[in-house]
Design a protein around this motif. Sequence first.
Motif, PDB file in Angstrom:
ATOM      1  N   ASN A  31      -8.988  -8.320  18.936  1.00 49.16           N
ATOM      2  CA  ASN A  31      -8.804  -7.419  17.798  1.00 49.16           C
ATOM      3  C   ASN A  31      -7.712  -6.398  18.079  1.00 49.16           C
ATOM      4  N   LEU A  32      -7.731  -5.840  19.283  1.00 47.18           N
ATOM      5  CA  LEU A  32      -6.814  -4.739  19.595  1.00 47.18           C
ATOM      6  C   LEU A  32      -5.372  -5.192  19.747  1.00 47.18           C
ATOM      7  N   ILE A  33      -5.150  -6.501  19.955  1.00 45.63           N
ATOM      8  CA  ILE A  33      -3.763  -6.974  20.091  1.00 45.63           C
ATOM      9  C   ILE A  33      -3.216  -7.551  18.787  1.00 45.63           C
ATOM     10  N   VAL A  34      -3.977  -7.450  17.703  1.00 49.99           N
ATOM     11  CA  VAL A  34      -3.393  -7.706  16.378  1.00 49.99           C
ATOM     12  C   VAL A  34      -2.497  -6.502  16.087  1.00 49.99           C
ATOM     13  N   PRO A  35      -1.169  -6.693  16.003  1.00 50.52           N
ATOM     14  CA  PRO A  35      -0.245  -5.558  16.040  1.00 50.52           C
ATOM     15  C   PRO A  35      -0.585  -4.417  15.080  1.00 50.52           C
ATOM     16  N   LYS A  36      -0.754  -4.699  13.802  1.00 47.67           N
ATOM     17  CA  LYS A  36      -0.963  -3.616  12.839  1.00 47.67           C
ATOM     18  C   LYS A  36      -2.344  -2.973  12.972  1.00 47.67           C
ATOM     19  N   LEU A  37      -3.319  -3.732  13.476  1.00 51.03           N
ATOM     20  CA  LEU A  37      -4.641  -3.137  13.699  1.00 51.03           C
ATOM     21  C   LEU A  37      -4.574  -2.084  14.793  1.00 51.03           C
ATOM     22  N   SER A  38      -3.921  -2.424  15.918  1.00 50.64           N
ATOM     23  CA  SER A  38      -3.837  -1.459  17.016  1.00 50.64           C
ATOM     24  C   SER A  38      -3.030  -0.234  16.599  1.00 50.64           C
ATOM     25  N   GLU A  39      -1.976  -0.449  15.829  1.00 52.73           N
ATOM     26  CA  GLU A  39      -1.173   0.691  15.359  1.00 52.73           C
ATOM     27  C   GLU A  39      -1.998   1.606  14.459  1.00 52.73           C
ATOM     28  N   ALA A  40      -2.817   1.013  13.589  1.00 53.50           N
ATOM     29  CA  ALA A  40      -3.656   1.815  12.691  1.00 53.50           C
ATOM     30  C   ALA A  40      -4.679   2.621  13.479  1.00 53.50           C
ATOM     31  N   ILE A  41      -5.239   2.023  14.536  1.00 49.59           N
ATOM     32  CA  ILE A  41      -6.220   2.738  15.361  1.00 49.59           C
ATOM     33  C   ILE A  41      -5.553   3.908  16.065  1.00 49.59           C
ATOM     34  N   VAL A  42      -4.385   3.670  16.635  1.00 51.94           N
ATOM     35  CA  VAL A  42      -3.664   4.732  17.337  1.00 51.94           C
ATOM     36  C   VAL A  42      -3.347   5.884  16.388  1.00 51.94           C
ATOM     37  N   SER A  43      -2.964   5.575  15.153  1.00 55.51           N
ATOM     38  CA  SER A  43      -2.573   6.608  14.182  1.00 55.51           C
ATOM     39  C   SER A  43      -3.763   7.349  13.594  1.00 55.51           C
ATOM     40  N   SER A  44      -4.950   6.756  13.677  1.00 54.21           N
ATOM     41  CA  SER A  44      -6.130   7.337  13.031  1.00 54.21           C
ATOM     42  C   SER A  44      -6.552   8.650  13.692  1.00 54.21           C
TER      43      SER A  44
END
Length: 326
Positions: A200-213
Amino acid sequence: MAEQAGKRPRIVVMGGGTGLSVMLRGLKEKPLDITAIVTVADDGGSSGILRNELQMPPPGDIRNVLTALADVEPLLSDILKYRFSTGSGLAGHSLGNLILAALTDMHGDFVTAVKEMSRVFVCRGQVLPAADESVVLHAEMEDGSIVTGESKIPEAGRRIKRVFLEPRDVEPLPEALEAIRNADAILIGPGSLYTSILPNLIVPKLSEAIVSSEAIKIFVCNVMTQPGETDNYTVGDHLQAVYDHVGLHLFDYVIVNDGEIPPQVQDKYAEKGAKPVLLDRDEVTSRGYKLIADKLVLFRTYLRHDADKLSHHIFQLVQDWISRKR
């Protein structure tokens, strides 16, 4: 953010496997608005057969989460989990997987099938696949070799350096990104580190969204090491693997078990090459993670997280976080 009095905090839970389902059984009893984002990298057993024959995402982890969140009689939950032991073409399949396959065929896409099954079984939360397509998980081992397939990686018997997806640019569901953007809390784990959590965490846009949250980010560490994946790993090693893949210290809090596991239980797991995950407390806190350590395990046939105790800690952290944000 959930700032209005009486509004349920919004929590996104990410992972896959049995550990995630156990935890969700506790969380669904709390006044939380739950979204579970579940990996679609599984390629073994019933899920792998349906994935290959019907060209659909693997249903197994999704079915486990739907069953955990379902507000139905225990008998119906058992029916969803029922696995056929005989029958040409049926042996090995769970009924819940076959229902998801049927709904996918009826509606033409997997995401709609998941939503329909969630509605029929009155799930206390939203369940979303990480993507609307199957992905292939690869692992690069420390000796430089590449192992392909989620089910094959733990069997390789070599130490994992990193995992990566094919296609590399897999698109997450827009609903998953929206859930992360609106979350008050993001919860990762428990589950197989390299084959359930990191996919899950290496799906690019998912990890970016988590970091930005701006949500509170919590990691629930596994109780036992997993042979072929996390042999001899400490809590710090789990966190380092996430850092190596994401490039950031992702979490605010880490929840770990520090309750003693009876020697006879340890012996049973040692026969399969598993042992308790060592809590290297100083290492974890020196990296800036806040630690919640408690006796969090139950033993029946297998070791499992104590869902009630674990969900209590999570709910308390989320409530405190929201109170500080107001």
